[in-house]
Write an enzyme that holds these catalytic residues in place. Structure first.
Site, PDB file in Angstrom:
ATOM      1  N   ASP A 120       0.865  -1.177   0.000  1.00  0.00           N
ATOM      2  CA  ASP A 120       0.000   0.000   0.000  1.00  0.00           C
ATOM      3  C   ASP A 120       0.901   1.227   0.000  1.00  0.00           C
ATOM      4  O   ASP A 120       1.854   1.315   0.771  1.00  0.00           O
ATOM      5  CB  ASP A 120      -0.951   0.013   1.200  1.00  0.00           C
ATOM      6  CG  ASP A 120      -2.185   0.852   0.873  1.00  0.00           C
ATOM      7  OD1 ASP A 120      -2.713   0.744  -0.263  1.00  0.00           O
ATOM      8  OD2 ASP A 120      -2.623   1.659   1.720  1.00  0.00           O
ATOM      9  N   TYR A 179       1.487   9.416  -9.642  1.00  0.00           N
ATOM     10  CA  TYR A 179       1.977  10.783  -9.451  1.00  0.00           C
ATOM     11  C   TYR A 179       3.417  10.967  -9.946  1.00  0.00           C
ATOM     12  O   TYR A 179       4.006  12.036  -9.762  1.00  0.00           O
ATOM     13  CB  TYR A 179       1.900  11.153  -7.957  1.00  0.00           C
ATOM     14  CG  TYR A 179       0.485  11.130  -7.391  1.00  0.00           C
ATOM     15  CD1 TYR A 179      -0.354  12.241  -7.515  1.00  0.00           C
ATOM     16  CD2 TYR A 179      -0.025  10.003  -6.749  1.00  0.00           C
ATOM     17  CE1 TYR A 179      -1.648  12.229  -6.999  1.00  0.00           C
ATOM     18  CE2 TYR A 179      -1.317   9.974  -6.236  1.00  0.00           C
ATOM     19  CZ  TYR A 179      -2.117  11.083  -6.362  1.00  0.00           C
ATOM     20  OH  TYR A 179      -3.400  11.073  -5.868  1.00  0.00           O
ATOM     21  N   ARG A 184       9.078   2.262  -3.121  1.00  0.00           N
ATOM     22  CA  ARG A 184       8.771   0.835  -3.308  1.00  0.00           C
ATOM     23  C   ARG A 184      10.057   0.019  -3.438  1.00  0.00           C
ATOM     24  O   ARG A 184      10.156  -1.073  -2.881  1.00  0.00           O
ATOM     25  CB  ARG A 184       7.879   0.640  -4.547  1.00  0.00           C
ATOM     26  CG  ARG A 184       7.508  -0.833  -4.795  1.00  0.00           C
ATOM     27  CD  ARG A 184       6.405  -0.982  -5.829  1.00  0.00           C
ATOM     28  NE  ARG A 184       5.193  -0.326  -5.400  1.00  0.00           N
ATOM     29  CZ  ARG A 184       4.768   0.857  -5.850  1.00  0.00           C
ATOM     30  NH1 ARG A 184       5.446   1.487  -6.813  1.00  0.00           N
ATOM     31  NH2 ARG A 184       3.685   1.414  -5.378  1.00  0.00           N
TER      32      ARG A 184
HETATM   33  P1  ITT Z   1      -3.665  -2.024  -5.146  1.00  0.00           P
HETATM   34  O1  ITT Z   1      -4.354  -1.542  -3.896  1.00  0.00           O
HETATM   35  O2  ITT Z   1      -4.471  -2.967  -5.973  1.00  0.00           O
HETATM   36  O3  ITT Z   1      -2.291  -2.579  -4.865  1.00  0.00           O
HETATM   37  P2  ITT Z   1      -3.727   0.782  -5.974  1.00  0.00           P
HETATM   38  O4  ITT Z   1      -3.554   1.408  -7.325  1.00  0.00           O
HETATM   39  O5  ITT Z   1      -5.023   1.005  -5.253  1.00  0.00           O
HETATM   40  O6  ITT Z   1      -3.396  -0.772  -6.130  1.00  0.00           O
HETATM   41  P3  ITT Z   1      -2.281   2.069  -3.769  1.00  0.00           P
HETATM   42  O7  ITT Z   1      -3.535   2.280  -3.020  1.00  0.00           O
HETATM   43  O8  ITT Z   1      -1.135   1.451  -3.063  1.00  0.00           O
HETATM   44  O9  ITT Z   1      -2.504   1.234  -5.102  1.00  0.00           O
HETATM   45  O10 ITT Z   1      -1.717   3.430  -4.367  1.00  0.00           O
HETATM   46  C1  ITT Z   1      -2.442   4.609  -4.335  1.00  0.00           C
HETATM   47  C2  ITT Z   1      -2.120   5.488  -5.498  1.00  0.00           C
HETATM   48  O11 ITT Z   1      -0.829   6.050  -5.302  1.00  0.00           O
HETATM   49  C3  ITT Z   1      -2.064   4.826  -6.868  1.00  0.00           C
HETATM   50  O12 ITT Z   1      -3.340   4.756  -7.441  1.00  0.00           O
HETATM   51  C4  ITT Z   1      -1.153   5.763  -7.630  1.00  0.00           C
HETATM   52  O13 ITT Z   1      -1.880   6.879  -8.106  1.00  0.00           O
HETATM   53  C5  ITT Z   1      -0.215   6.242  -6.541  1.00  0.00           C
HETATM   54  N1  ITT Z   1       1.052   5.502  -6.564  1.00  0.00           N
HETATM   55  C6  ITT Z   1       1.312   4.292  -5.972  1.00  0.00           C
HETATM   56  N2  ITT Z   1       2.595   3.932  -6.212  1.00  0.00           N
HETATM   57  C7  ITT Z   1       3.137   4.914  -6.959  1.00  0.00           C
HETATM   58  C8  ITT Z   1       4.397   5.134  -7.538  1.00  0.00           C
HETATM   59  O14 ITT Z   1       5.384   4.253  -7.417  1.00  0.00           O
HETATM   60  N3  ITT Z   1       4.592   6.261  -8.244  1.00  0.00           N
HETATM   61  C9  ITT Z   1       3.606   7.160  -8.390  1.00  0.00           C
HETATM   62  N4  ITT Z   1       2.386   7.037  -7.894  1.00  0.00           N
HETATM   63  C10 ITT Z   1       2.143   5.926  -7.189  1.00  0.00           C
END
Ligand code: ITT
Length: 197
Positions: free
Chosen positions: A69, A153, A180
């Site tokens: 997350d 982002y 990550r």
């Molecule tokens: P899962 O819960 O299925 O894993 P998700 O897209 O909902 O996928 P998250 O809640 O962890 O993932 O992430 C929230 C948001 O943060 C995601 O939709 C992206 O817009 C952003 N995000 C996550 N990782 C990122 C990264 O490495 N670089 C840029 N934006 C990122």
């Protein structure tokens, strides 16, 4: 080689996990389980949400589960969007909708007022244990998107040491310095300590 399941439907995350972990473990994803029920991400922290996803997917598949997350914390917005990063502009918001909302909220602020960080919690759950590791990276939110790679982002997240946005970095470079990437390194370290790989 031991098989694990990565509890995500996010293809962009899967790419980054496979890039780092692909050689060490056999990684299934939710794409291999099309009928799996959605996990409601209603925790108040990234760690809570990651553990919840890993627990439910472990219970459903019986496989040791890994969940990520991630959130973007912007200081000028008191840490928002944080745990709500995927739904910042609404329930079914696209990456682009979220970026546009973010840029609107920060309009008029100078570079030094645009500090932010990505945070990732990675959780592991199997039949015996549950634990999590974390990673973060500091940066600034630009006024306009720049670069083609990455996701979410990344086009507006400026990483000062390389003077580039995360969207201007190739996958290997992003994975070396990112939230990550660091969390995956901590995850691999812990699996090694536990003799799981
Ligand atoms: P899962 O819960 O299925 O894993 P998700 O897209 O909902 O996928 P998250 O809640 O962890 O993932 O992430 C929230 C948001 O943060 C995601 O939709 C992206 O817009 C952003 N995000 C996550 N990782 C990122 C990264 O490495 N670089 C840029 N934006 C990122």
């Amino acid at each position: 080689m031991k098989t694990y399941i990565l509890a995500t439907q996010n293809r962009d995350k899967i790419k980054e996990f496979k890039n780092k972990l692909g050689a060490a473990i056999c990684l299934k994803t939710l794409d291999d389980y099309p009928n799996i029920p959605d996990v409601l991400e209603d925790g108040t922290t990234l760690e809570e949400n990651a553990l919840k996803k890993a627990r439910e997917i472990n219970a459903f598949t019986g496989l040791p589960a890994i969940a990520d997350d991630t959130g973007l914390e912007v200081d000028a917005l008191d840490g928002a969007p944080g745990v709500y990063s995927s739904r910042f502009a609404g329930e079914s918001a696209s990456y682009q909708d979220n970026v546009i909302k973010l840029l609107n909220e920060l309009k008029g602020l100078k570079m030094e007022q645009r500090s932010a960080r990505f945070r990732t919690s990675i959780a592991f759950v199997d039949s015996r244990e549950a634990w999590s590791v974390h990673g973060s990276v500091e940066g600034f939110i630009l006024e306009h998107p720049k670069g083609e790679d990455g996701f979410g982002y990344d086009p507006v997240f400026y990483y000062e040491p390389l003077q580039k946005t995360f969207s201007e970095l190739d996958l290997d470079t992003k994975n070396t310095i990112s939230h990550r990437g660091k969390a995956i390194d901590a995850f691999i370290h812990k699996l090694k300590e536990l003799n799981q790989i």
